[in-house]
Structure formats: C-alpha cells, structure tokens
Write a protein that holds these residues in place. Sequence first.
Motif, mmCIF file in Angstrom:
data_model
loop_
_atom_site.group_PDB
_atom_site.id
_atom_site.type_symbol
_atom_site.label_atom_id
_atom_site.label_comp_id
_atom_site.label_asym_id
_atom_site.label_seq_id
_atom_site.Cartn_x
_atom_site.Cartn_y
_atom_site.Cartn_z
ATOM 1 N N PRO A 108 0.839 -1.207 0.000
ATOM 2 C CA PRO A 108 0.000 0.000 0.000
ATOM 3 C C PRO A 108 0.872 1.254 0.000
ATOM 4 N N LEU A 109 0.319 2.357 -0.471
ATOM 5 C CA LEU A 109 1.082 3.587 -0.614
ATOM 6 C C LEU A 109 1.800 4.029 0.659
ATOM 7 N N PRO A 110 1.172 4.007 1.844
ATOM 8 C CA PRO A 110 1.917 4.415 3.045
ATOM 9 C C PRO A 110 3.170 3.574 3.288
ATOM 10 N N ASP A 111 3.087 2.290 2.979
ATOM 11 C CA ASP A 111 4.267 1.420 3.131
ATOM 12 C C ASP A 111 5.326 1.742 2.084
ATOM 13 N N VAL A 112 4.887 2.074 0.870
ATOM 14 C CA VAL A 112 5.834 2.449 -0.188
ATOM 15 C C VAL A 112 6.593 3.712 0.214
ATOM 16 N N LEU A 113 5.885 4.686 0.757
ATOM 17 C CA LEU A 113 6.534 5.921 1.203
ATOM 18 C C LEU A 113 7.595 5.607 2.253
#
Length: 400
Positions: free
Chosen positions: A325-330
């Motif tokens: 998910p995007l928060p983990d990618v960041l």
Amino acid sequence: MAAYKARCKEFEDILSADEINLKLLKKYCFNGIPNENDHRALCWRLLLNYLPPQRCSWSEITNRKRELYRQFIEEMIINPGEYDGSADEGERVDVTFSDHPLNCNPDSLWQTYFKDNEVLLQIDKDVRRLCPEISFFQQPTEYPCKAVVHSGGAKRLHRRVQHSVLKSANVERKGLGVTRIALSVRKAPEDYAPLAEGAEAHWEVVERLLFLYAKLNPGQGYVQGMNEIIGPIYHAFACDPASEWREHAEADCFFAFTNLMGEIRDFFIKSLDEAESGINRLMNRLSEQLRNNDFVIYSRLQQQELYPQYYSFRWLTLLLSQEFPLPDVLRIWDSLFSDPDRFSFLIHICCGMIILLHEQLLTGDFPANVKLLQNFPPIDIQVVLNKAVELAGKSSNIYR
C-alpha cells in the motif's frame, strides 16, 4: 512516545539549519521520516538532489526551475490550429496554409502532434490506474496549472486521446424459454473521469508530468511503469502541509523525478538489461543473496525453475511500488533514497521478503509459489525492513 517526539525534534533541528547536514539527515531518514509535521516532501527534495544543502540558495533555484517548467508546458504541449498565446487575445492561430493534418513533412506540427498522441495514449491509460485503493488521484488539485487555465483548457492532455467503452453481453436463460441477451455498457473502474473546466484532478497533473518527461527524453521516452515511480513522489509533494511548497508540487516533482530516473533509467532500457547497471544484473544479485542467506529456499526455487525473472522484475524496476500500500511504499522509499549505497538496500528488502515467506514457499508447488511471490501477502512493513537491515548487516533499530 518520548522517543518518537525526540526523533521529531531531531528532524526539526536538522531541517531548520542554515546548511542541512545531509549525512545526518540521511541517517535519520533511513529509519523512517515521522508523519508528525510531515517533513517527507522537504526531505525527499533534498535526498533527490532537487534542493542543495544551503538554505540561502533555495529561493533562487526553485524560482528558476519552476519558470523553466512553465516554459516546458508552453512550448512542448502543442495543439496545432489553436490559440497558443502568441497572438492577440481571442485570435486563433491558423497554420493550415503552411501546415495541415496530412502533411508528411517531419517538421510538421501536425506530425509531431500525432506522434505525441501515440505516447500519450499509453500514459493516459496508466495514470488513470494510479493507486485505485485511495481517492487522492481522482481528487482536484488546489492549484490547477495556470497554463491550463489561461489557455482555456488547451493544455489538458486527456482531451487528445479517446478511450473505447467496454461492452459486454450478459446471457441469461429463463426456464425453457428464449435465451435473453442483455448488452450492457460499463466503464472500467480505474477510468478516472476528468474534472470540469477550471479544475484538474491529480492524475491529470501526473499525465502532464510524464508526457513532458517523455518529450524531453526522446532516447528513452515513456516506458510503462514510470507512472508507478512518479506517483508516490507527486503524492508526497502535493500533500506537503506547507502551502508555499504544495503550490509548486508539479514543477518540483518533475525535477525530483527526473533526478531519480537519472539513477534508475537503465532498468527501463531493454538494450541495457545485461549491463552492470541493468535489471538482469540486479536480479542476479538478488539470487546470490538469497543463496547466501536461505539456501533451502534458494534450492527449492531452483528445483522448481522459479527464477527471479518471474517475480522480482517488477519489484526491482518499480522500487516495490506495486507490492505494498502507498503508506508502506513511502516508508520504504525513505530508506531507499537515504541509503548511502542507494539501491543496494533494495536487494536486501527483496531478499528479506522472500525469506519471510520461507514456510509457505517450502510447502508450495510451482503455481502456488509463483502466485505467492507475484501477489505478496499483507505484512507489517517494519518486519520486512528489519529483516532487510539484518541482511545488510546494519543496526536493526528502525523506527516508523
């Protein structure tokens, strides 16, 4: 909580200095940039070499870069026959006497227009699929491009490509009677709708960014997957809590993305696959590290002929942007952008991901293991990063 607040204070101290200590900033960013006060956008501007450490030069550099980006929009998004701002207000530019849509001359504006649209069609399809699990890219930006507003929308690229509508026939049989065929028309769920005039959705901004990048880098052009690289950067910049930075998210993102692509562009050039900096070399390094750290799983995958090409090509080229998910990618990118060895840490993360699936991979057959690796299961990203740090031989003291 006290330790978290102390880390936030450390970031405040580093970023408020007249000259940023980049080595110290990288050390702290590697362990994750706190969400408190959301310094990620500013840190990434520094880590991606858009801003220099000297704060006193920021204003001059950003003004120059943003003006340059404005010129890119004005000069490279060409709509033959439409008002281009060079004539008097309200006057249309008529190029048909010297140029027309059937002109085969390579210098023809129309030929450039049609050639650009071939690239734009792929970009348009890809940006409409950006992060469908969140609504951000469908939402309007607070700061629509001034060139778009002033040109009456002529710079909105989605107008230049047409999407075919999906049609499907549903066959229903009722008892012994005649079969009824119902033809329904539906839009793909990822087909984000453009906003009304005077407004722009975030995906439209990303579309323009990628189009200009392709125009300015004809040797590479646009390669499918670049949308997954630019998406998180633009999201971070467009969500900056400081309005003076958020207003220029598009221009700043363009140059930060260009700098990042300068480091990983070989991943996207097929002729360089076998080069030292190419993607095949990276996959070989991953395979070697897996052999050195989990020989049982390495042997299992070799026995099944399940090679890294089947699952890790996307992991490596897209910096894991589609696996989490995007928060983990960041959070992952905090470490990647601040790692002194840059993308060596990416190999450690990917190897850690495989090792964490040891039990499942050991019991699964080829189809099950391919599916497992191509659709990485939900996991606490901190567990993955801690494993990667362990493999890298660094301190395991990583914070969120």
